[in-house]
Design a protein around this motif. Structure first.
Motif, short mmCIF file in Angstrom:
data_model
loop_
_atom_site.label_atom_id
_atom_site.label_comp_id
_atom_site.label_asym_id
_atom_site.label_seq_id
_atom_site.Cartn_x
_atom_site.Cartn_y
_atom_site.Cartn_z
N ASN A 46 1.23 2.30 4.69
CA ASN A 46 0.42 3.14 5.59
C ASN A 46 -0.46 2.34 5.79
O ASN A 46 -1.36 2.47 7.03
CB ASN A 46 0.19 4.08 4.68
N GLU A 47 -1.03 1.61 5.52
CA GLU A 47 -2.45 0.40 6.19
C GLU A 47 -1.74 -0.87 7.54
O GLU A 47 -2.37 -1.67 7.81
CB GLU A 47 -2.62 -0.45 4.41
N GLN A 49 -8.52 -3.60 3.41
CA GLN A 49 -8.95 -2.13 3.25
C GLN A 49 -7.40 -2.07 2.55
O GLN A 49 -7.14 -0.43 1.70
CB GLN A 49 -8.26 -1.72 4.36
N ILE A 50 -6.41 -2.28 2.55
CA ILE A 50 -4.96 -2.66 1.38
C ILE A 50 -5.57 -2.55 0.59
O ILE A 50 -4.37 -1.60 -0.51
CB ILE A 50 -3.63 -3.90 1.66
N ILE A 54 1.86 2.76 0.28
CA ILE A 54 0.72 1.84 0.03
C ILE A 54 0.34 1.36 1.69
O ILE A 54 -0.58 1.53 2.40
CB ILE A 54 -0.96 1.98 -0.87
N GLU A 91 -7.83 2.51 -5.57
CA GLU A 91 -8.15 4.19 -5.29
C GLU A 91 -6.45 5.19 -6.00
O GLU A 91 -6.58 6.14 -6.20
CB GLU A 91 -8.69 3.99 -3.61
N ALA A 92 -5.45 4.33 -5.58
CA ALA A 92 -4.60 5.03 -6.25
C ALA A 92 -4.22 4.81 -7.35
O ALA A 92 -3.57 5.72 -8.32
CB ALA A 92 -3.29 4.88 -5.02
N LYS A 151 -8.28 -1.59 -0.97
CA LYS A 151 -8.93 -0.84 -1.82
C LYS A 151 -8.46 0.66 -1.38
O LYS A 151 -8.54 1.17 -2.66
CB LYS A 151 -10.18 -0.67 -0.84
N ALA A 152 -7.31 0.51 -0.87
CA ALA A 152 -6.29 2.03 -0.87
C ALA A 152 -5.48 2.08 -2.20
O ALA A 152 -5.33 2.62 -2.76
CB ALA A 152 -4.79 1.39 0.79
#
Lengths: 324, 306
Positions: free
Chosen positions: B161-162, B202-203, B158, B209-210, B205-206
């Protein structure tokens, strides 16, 4: 109480339906009214929302940064003096000029090409070909702006950069007024072509036949009679084209270079428009730096309304010829 | 006849185009075209901070005249065209199409970031509340499980990806989830509050979320206001205020005044930035001083820094 009763009876009178058919008719009419109210109210809701957010920087204290000076905002030649989030010295004067300058230049490029293509499609091309071309123009008009933007940053930037080199000018990787104008011209071209084509096709045959009967050639007729008769419609095309050019954000911000001061008149200078300035950092910024983008939005709406009003005024002045 | 003329013109145009592409040499007397991110960008904060040009993090007027503002991809693609440009991008988006400059003589590679030799980078750190300072054990255990999740390969994917560079990880979440029994119960009424650095928002939150579905659907609440609030609202002066957080983040090393209780602080990733130029540019390496002078406008042409 009495008045209410009276009002109710009158309402009942006006709603009285004599048959099932009329009832259905009434239902349909109210449905149409409802949809109209919905669609019309959105514009009002949007305007109220933008106004409420956009006026805030000029009235409130902006969390201790102080009010933004309106005169300075409208006349400024630098987007922001001082540190972001710590300064209230915003200015969009140069961006307004940039925006109008770019819209005008793209119109100058797109207008002749668009109108002449429209003339070709409507009057000169064989029927089969003109049908194909009309489809092509409609397809072009429906391409999303981000695709034009990608084309612009992949192809037009390289073209402008190399063009600059031929003239001995070192541009910033092609990010420039010229690149922006070319992308916008490409984008408004289908709009102008499609609308001009409709305007040219609706010029009545009698006028055209009259001209031919007087001995004018086909070309003379097309230019001196058909185009002049359709000028009102062509002007409408120009108005819509300018509207699209003024309002385009995504494609512009990819090729403009997003200059923070100006105005920029040189074709190879970096530039910024109202929309591209609103878009830069919109998703990441907060506080006054965010609110001020709504103020830019108000300025943009005023610029568009004023431009449209002026163009419509000119359109009325150049008059209309008998067209279907 | 017409076709002949058309053919001739085509050939002429093509040769002209070919000439302009290959004919000229890289000219070191040319002006440097400076590309930058917008003032709200975390990459810009990392870059300007990393080269010691803190004034320019949020102030465009500190930069040389005529700079171009674009996003990560915009700067990358511009360097394909602009032979005299310089820009900076997140290291994870560097590919072979442009030249990534060495920073103080060290190659910009992910290996050099992880072994801490490449200098143009900043750490992404986290800080938890002190382990004895939670309202209940569920909140504490979810927070600890989240930290463990960040350090698994699932978390690393993750983070990658960010656009950041995760630290080395070997376990997957499935390997270690049995150690965190709190995740097998229903946590849908538990809110875990995240805050601190907005560069890490952003990181974070990602990641939540996961992770939330894997840990009893707890409710993550994000309120990222800046690195200094990361410590302040978990263990510092605001830890018991309305804005208290369970987990805070900082996109810089913790200061001495921000030393928390043992086992509550650590690093989740590196954010590495690389200065890039066109492939034809002979420049191989830059120092932070070079970059400061280029972005500040003391170096205007390329031969000044070659």
């Amino acid at each position: 109480m009495n008045t209410l009763k009276l009002w109710l009876t009158s309402l009942k009178d006006s709603l009285r339906v004599n048959s099932k058919k009329e009832f259905v008719d009434l239902c349909m009419r109210s449905l149409f009214l409802l949809t109209t109210i919905i669609s019309a109210s959105f514009i009002i809701i949007i305007i109220i929302f933008i106004l409420r957010e956009g006026i805030k920087p000029f009235l409130s204290n902006n969390d201790g940064l102080g009010r933004v000076n309106l005169v300075r905002f409208l006349m400024g030649t630098t987007w922001l003096e001082g540190r972001a989030f710590f300064s209230n010295m915003y200015g969009v004067g140069f961006i307004i000029i940039n925006t109008l300058y770019i819209a005008l230049l793209s119109l100058v490029i797109a207008m002749p090409i668009g109108v002449l293509s429209a003339l070709f499609i409507a009057k000169i091309a064989p029927k089969k070909l003109s049908q194909i071309l009309r489809t092509v123009v409609e397809l072009l008009a429906s391409i999303p702006s981000i695709v034009y933007g990608l084309f612009g940053s992949g192809v037009i930037l390289v073209f402008v950069y190399n063009l600059g080199k031929i003239f001995g000018i070192q541009s910033k990787g092609g990010n420039s007024v010229l690149a922006t104008v070319l992308v916008l011209a490409l984008m408004i071209l289908p709009t102008i072509t499609a609308l001009s084509e409709v305007a040219i096709r609706s010029v009545s045959k009698e006028i055209e036949h009259g001209s031919l009967a007087l001995g004018a050639t086909k070309t003379q007729t097309n230019f001196k009679v058909v185009l002049t008769s359709a000028k009102s419609g062509i002007f409408t095309a120009a108005i819509l084209g300018v509207g699209r050019a003024l309002g385009e954000a995504t494609a512009v911000s990819l090729v403009a270079g997003n200059a923070r001061s100006g105005p920029s008149f040189g074709l190879f200078d970096t530039t910024a428009t109202l929309t591209s300035t609103m878009l830069q950092g919109l998703k990441e910024t907060i506080g006054l730096d965010y609110d001020i983008r709504f103020s830019v939005g108000i300025v943009l709406m005023i610029v568009i309304v004023l431009t449209n009003a002026i163009l419509n005024f000119v359109k009325r002045r150049i008059g209309n010829v008998n067209v279907k | 006849m017409k076709k002949l003329i058309l053919g001739f013109t085509m050939i002429l145009v093509l040769t002209l185009a070919a000439c302009s592409n290959t004919g000229d040499e890289w000219d070191s007397t040319s002006q440097i075209s400076v590309y930058t991110r917008d003032t709200s960008s975390g990459t810009r904060a990392g870059f300007m901070g990393g080269i010691g040009f803190d004034e320019a993090v949020e102030d465009d007027s500190q930069l040389v005249d005529g700079f171009v503002i674009n996003d990560n991809t915009g700067i990358l693609t511009s360097m394909l065209t602009d032979e005299y440009g310089i820009g900076y991008i997140s290291l994870s988006s560097l590919d072979g199409s442009v030249k990534g400059l060495q920073f103080d003589g060290v190659d910009p590679t992910i290996a050099n970031v992880v072994n801490n030799t490449y200098g143009l980078k900043r750490p992404f750190n986290y800080v938890l509340r002190s382990l004895d300072d939670y309202q209940n054990d569920t909140e504490k255990n979810i927070s600890l499980a989240f930290i463990a999740f960040m350090e698994t390969t699932d978390g690393a994917d993750i983070i990658t990806n960010e656009g950041a560079i995760p630290l080395d990880s070997t376990n997957t979440w499935d390997d270690i989830k049995d150690n965190y029994s709190v995740c097998s119960q229903d946590n849908s009424d538990v809110t875990i509050r995240f805050g601190g650095s907005d560069s890490i928002e952003q990181i974070a939150k990602a990641l939540t979320e996961a992770f939330a579905p894997k840990c009893g659907n707890f409710i993550p609440e994000h309120d990222h206001t800046g690195s200094s609030d990361g410590f302040k609202r978990t263990q510092g002066s605001e830890k018991d205020g309305d804005n208290y957080k369970h987990i805070g983040f900082a996109s810089r090393p913790f200061k001495d005044s921000e030393t928390g209780s043992i086992g509550t602080q650590g690093q989740l990733a590196w954010d590495a930035i690389v200065a890039i130029v066109h492939n034809d540019n002979p420049l191989m390496s830059v120092t932070s001083e070079d970059l400061r002078k280029i972005y500040g406008g003391q170096f205007l042409t390329w031969d000044e820094c070659l």
